[in-house]
Motif scaffolding. Structure first.
Motif, mmCIF file in Angstrom:
data_model
loop_
_atom_site.group_PDB
_atom_site.id
_atom_site.type_symbol
_atom_site.label_atom_id
_atom_site.label_comp_id
_atom_site.label_asym_id
_atom_site.label_seq_id
_atom_site.Cartn_x
_atom_site.Cartn_y
_atom_site.Cartn_z
ATOM 1 N N THR A 29 49.830 34.146 8.950
ATOM 2 C CA THR A 29 49.465 33.643 10.263
ATOM 3 C C THR A 29 48.369 32.611 10.143
ATOM 4 O OG1 THR A 29 48.631 34.230 12.448
ATOM 5 C CG2 THR A 29 47.791 35.521 10.601
ATOM 6 N N GLY A 30 48.404 31.660 11.034
ATOM 7 C CA GLY A 30 47.357 30.650 11.079
ATOM 8 C C GLY A 30 46.420 30.846 12.257
ATOM 9 N N ILE A 31 46.539 31.986 12.954
ATOM 10 C CA ILE A 31 45.717 32.270 14.124
ATOM 11 C C ILE A 31 44.659 33.304 13.770
ATOM 12 C CG2 ILE A 31 45.722 33.046 16.525
ATOM 13 C CD1 ILE A 31 47.210 30.461 16.068
ATOM 14 N N SER A 32 43.450 33.098 14.238
ATOM 15 C CA SER A 32 42.360 34.047 14.018
ATOM 16 C C SER A 32 41.822 34.521 15.353
ATOM 17 C CB SER A 32 41.225 33.402 13.210
ATOM 18 O OG SER A 32 41.677 33.016 11.934
ATOM 19 N N CYS A 33 41.285 35.727 15.355
ATOM 20 C CA CYS A 33 40.662 36.282 16.558
ATOM 21 C C CYS A 33 39.429 35.453 16.906
ATOM 22 C CB CYS A 33 40.274 37.739 16.311
ATOM 23 S SG CYS A 33 39.324 38.507 17.648
ATOM 24 N N THR A 34 39.275 35.091 18.154
ATOM 25 C CA THR A 34 38.146 34.257 18.568
ATOM 26 C C THR A 34 36.826 35.013 18.547
ATOM 27 O OG1 THR A 34 38.623 34.794 20.891
ATOM 28 C CG2 THR A 34 39.575 32.762 20.005
ATOM 29 N N ARG A 35 36.879 36.353 18.433
ATOM 30 C CA ARG A 35 35.644 37.131 18.413
ATOM 31 C C ARG A 35 35.236 37.511 16.996
ATOM 32 N NH1 ARG A 35 35.408 41.775 22.895
ATOM 33 N NH2 ARG A 35 33.269 41.776 22.111
ATOM 34 N N CYS A 36 36.156 38.125 16.247
ATOM 35 C CA CYS A 36 35.799 38.580 14.900
ATOM 36 C C CYS A 36 36.332 37.657 13.804
ATOM 37 C CB CYS A 36 36.302 39.998 14.669
ATOM 38 S SG CYS A 36 38.107 40.153 14.606
ATOM 39 N N GLU A 37 37.179 36.684 14.161
ATOM 40 C CA GLU A 37 37.734 35.684 13.250
ATOM 41 C C GLU A 37 38.681 36.273 12.204
ATOM 42 O OE1 GLU A 37 34.570 33.400 11.589
ATOM 43 O OE2 GLU A 37 34.060 32.453 13.500
ATOM 44 N N ARG A 38 39.148 37.476 12.410
ATOM 45 C CA ARG A 38 40.154 38.025 11.496
ATOM 46 C C ARG A 38 41.515 37.428 11.843
ATOM 47 N NH1 ARG A 38 39.163 44.462 11.809
ATOM 48 N NH2 ARG A 38 39.123 43.928 14.037
ATOM 49 N N PRO A 39 42.367 37.218 10.843
ATOM 50 C CA PRO A 39 43.699 36.666 11.107
ATOM 51 C C PRO A 39 44.568 37.670 11.871
ATOM 52 C CG PRO A 39 43.485 37.262 8.790
ATOM 53 C CD PRO A 39 42.126 37.411 9.378
ATOM 54 N N VAL A 40 45.291 37.197 12.867
ATOM 55 C CA VAL A 40 46.181 38.059 13.654
ATOM 56 C C VAL A 40 47.539 37.385 13.780
ATOM 57 C CG1 VAL A 40 44.427 39.295 14.988
ATOM 58 C CG2 VAL A 40 45.195 37.061 15.753
ATOM 59 N N CYS A 41 48.581 38.155 13.613
ATOM 60 C CA CYS A 41 49.940 37.637 13.711
ATOM 61 C C CYS A 41 50.397 37.663 15.166
ATOM 62 C CB CYS A 41 50.888 38.458 12.836
ATOM 63 S SG CYS A 41 51.091 40.164 13.393
ATOM 64 N N PRO A 42 51.514 37.024 15.499
ATOM 65 C CA PRO A 42 52.009 37.018 16.885
ATOM 66 C C PRO A 42 52.217 38.414 17.464
ATOM 67 C CG PRO A 42 53.125 35.345 15.612
ATOM 68 C CD PRO A 42 52.314 36.135 14.628
ATOM 69 N N GLN A 43 52.533 39.388 16.602
ATOM 70 C CA GLN A 43 52.765 40.745 17.083
ATOM 71 C C GLN A 43 51.465 41.403 17.560
ATOM 72 O OE1 GLN A 43 54.729 43.238 14.231
ATOM 73 N NE2 GLN A 43 54.466 45.105 15.435
ATOM 74 N N CYS A 44 50.339 41.003 17.000
ATOM 75 C CA CYS A 44 49.070 41.651 17.288
ATOM 76 C C CYS A 44 48.189 40.861 18.258
ATOM 77 C CB CYS A 44 48.283 41.892 15.998
ATOM 78 S SG CYS A 44 49.118 42.981 14.818
ATOM 79 N N MET A 45 48.338 39.557 18.320
ATOM 80 C CA MET A 45 47.418 38.739 19.097
ATOM 81 C C MET A 45 47.542 39.016 20.591
ATOM 82 S SD MET A 45 49.279 34.975 18.942
ATOM 83 C CE MET A 45 49.186 34.915 17.157
ATOM 84 N N VAL A 46 46.399 39.000 21.255
ATOM 85 C CA VAL A 46 46.324 39.219 22.689
ATOM 86 C C VAL A 46 45.690 37.979 23.311
ATOM 87 C CG1 VAL A 46 45.406 40.664 24.543
ATOM 88 C CG2 VAL A 46 46.065 41.699 22.348
ATOM 89 N N ALA A 47 46.364 37.393 24.276
ATOM 90 C CA ALA A 47 45.852 36.181 24.897
ATOM 91 C C ALA A 47 44.527 36.446 25.594
ATOM 92 C CB ALA A 47 46.868 35.623 25.888
ATOM 93 N N ALA A 48 43.556 35.567 25.396
ATOM 94 C CA ALA A 48 42.249 35.668 26.032
ATOM 95 C C ALA A 48 41.990 34.415 26.839
ATOM 96 C CB ALA A 48 41.165 35.868 24.968
ATOM 97 N N ALA A 49 40.835 34.360 27.494
ATOM 98 C CA ALA A 49 40.505 33.177 28.284
ATOM 99 C C ALA A 49 40.483 31.931 27.411
ATOM 100 C CB ALA A 49 39.146 33.373 28.961
ATOM 101 N N VAL A 50 39.998 32.088 26.180
ATOM 102 C CA VAL A 50 39.999 31.007 25.199
ATOM 103 C C VAL A 50 40.616 31.551 23.928
ATOM 104 C CG1 VAL A 50 38.625 29.402 23.855
ATOM 105 C CG2 VAL A 50 37.942 29.951 26.198
ATOM 106 N N GLY A 51 41.760 31.050 23.520
ATOM 107 C CA GLY A 51 42.399 31.473 22.286
ATOM 108 C C GLY A 51 43.008 32.865 22.380
ATOM 109 N N PHE A 52 42.937 33.592 21.232
ATOM 110 C CA PHE A 52 43.530 34.922 21.138
ATOM 111 C C PHE A 52 42.511 35.879 20.540
ATOM 112 C CE2 PHE A 52 46.961 31.872 20.943
ATOM 113 C CZ PHE A 52 47.882 32.385 21.853
ATOM 114 N N GLN A 53 42.698 37.183 20.849
ATOM 115 C CA GLN A 53 41.853 38.223 20.282
ATOM 116 C C GLN A 53 42.715 39.271 19.614
ATOM 117 O OE1 GLN A 53 39.056 39.885 23.053
ATOM 118 N NE2 GLN A 53 38.237 37.891 23.683
ATOM 119 N N CYS A 54 42.098 40.011 18.695
ATOM 120 C CA CYS A 54 42.809 41.105 18.035
ATOM 121 C C CYS A 54 42.737 42.355 18.907
ATOM 122 C CB CYS A 54 42.200 41.378 16.657
ATOM 123 S SG CYS A 54 40.526 42.030 16.718
ATOM 124 N N PRO A 55 43.624 43.325 18.689
ATOM 125 C CA PRO A 55 43.611 44.541 19.513
ATOM 126 C C PRO A 55 42.299 45.296 19.462
ATOM 127 C CG PRO A 55 45.678 44.360 18.321
ATOM 128 C CD PRO A 55 44.798 43.287 17.784
#
Length: 297
Positions: A29-55
């Motif tokens: 995955t090329g997406i990282s959580c906007t809070r903890c910066e860990r990589p998250v795949c499409p199955q795990c990412m949760v849409a946030a106000a800005v970017g995506f967050q991990c569960p």
């Protein structure tokens, strides 16, 4: 790990250049959580106000959010009248059973009947002891005439939803049951030597009292609720065969319980409200025990 050491298969992504999801290491995955910066795949990412967050970060954020409540501490619900309609349904089903199916057995077994020790065949009913105390509650759901249940349920459908919406389902149900039991226990205290009554009127009068308390608390118009109470009290004392004791007992216990629920300070609301309900139940238990000393064996 040193730069020249080989990466383990668990950390290496299938496509080499992209990191693996922190929950699914084999999914690049090329997406990282906007809070903890860990990589998250499409199955795990949760849409946030800005970017995506991990569960995990989403769960942590929700844990810190205060739960929205009603004015008096109940949980907010989409349907503010569910408990009211359930109570109407229970009363209606019991009426149908008592009036048309289990006639007259259910009416005899569930009514608020009491015969004291000075009555021939007594003590019987509530005065006979704990095995018969269930009548104090079952009588509040028992009606034998269509006009009786019709009037009570119309008032319940009118007063119930606003109170349920303001208090929340659990607190409203507690108020209804405490008021009903208050009417039954006061009736037994006053007339337990010989009595037999049925109906939800004690609980209904408790809701009238609670409505007046809510109007006082919210500084709303009092005239309609007070006029309705006065009208019902006139009917109570002007027509024979109406158990005024259950009406007054339900009114008093309902109003007192509502005051404890609605005037509880916000910082100690749960404790004060629990004590209010427990205190009302203690008063009812005291009335029952005093009645037993007067009429029981």
């Amino acid at each position: 790990m040193l730069p020249d050491e080989p990466r383990s298969s668990a950390d290496r992504s299938p496509e080499g250049g992209l990191p693996g999801c922190y929950r699914h290491p084999r999914t690049p995955t090329g997406i990282s959580c906007t809070r903890c910066e860990r990589p998250v795949c499409p199955q795990c990412m949760v849409a946030a106000a800005v970017g995506f967050q991990c569960p995990d970060c989403v769960g942590t954020g929700h844990a810190g959010t205060r739960r929205a409540t009603t004015r008096f501490g109940g949980a907010l619900t989409v349907d503010g009248g569910l408990v009211t309609r359930v109570l109407v349904g229970i009363n209606t089903v019991v009426w149908l059973l008592a009036a048309y199916v289990l006639t007259p057995r259910l009416g005899q077994v569930w009514s608020l009947f009491s015969a004291g020790r000075d009555v021939l065949g007594g003590p019987a009913g509530v005065a006979d002891g704990p095995d018969q105390w269930y009548r104090l509650l079952t009588a509040t759901f028992l009606h034998l005439e269509w006009w009786h249940i019709g009037l009570n349920m119309l008032v319940l459908l009118w007063l119930g939803p606003p109170l349920e919406e303001a208090l929340g389902r659990l607190r409203f149900l507690a108020l209804y049951l405490v008021a009903g039991l208050g009417g039954s226990t006061f009736a037994f205290l006053v007339a337990g030597q010989l009595m037999n009554s049925v109906g939800a009127s004690g609980a209904i009068f408790g809701l009238i009292g609670a409505t007046i308390v809510m109007q006082l608390r919210n500084r709303g118009p009092l005239a309609p609720a007070v006029a309705f109470l006065v009208f019902n009290l006139i009917v109570t004392f002007s027509r024979p065969g109406i158990d005024w004791r259950a009406h007054l007992g339900g009114l008093a216990l309902g109003a007192l319980t509502a005051a404890g629920l609605m005037y509880a300070p916000r910082e100690r609301r749960g404790l004060v409200q629990a004590l209010a309900v427990a205190g009302a139940l203690a008063v009812e238990a005291a009335m029952l025990l005093i009645g037993m000393s007067l009429y029981g064996s």
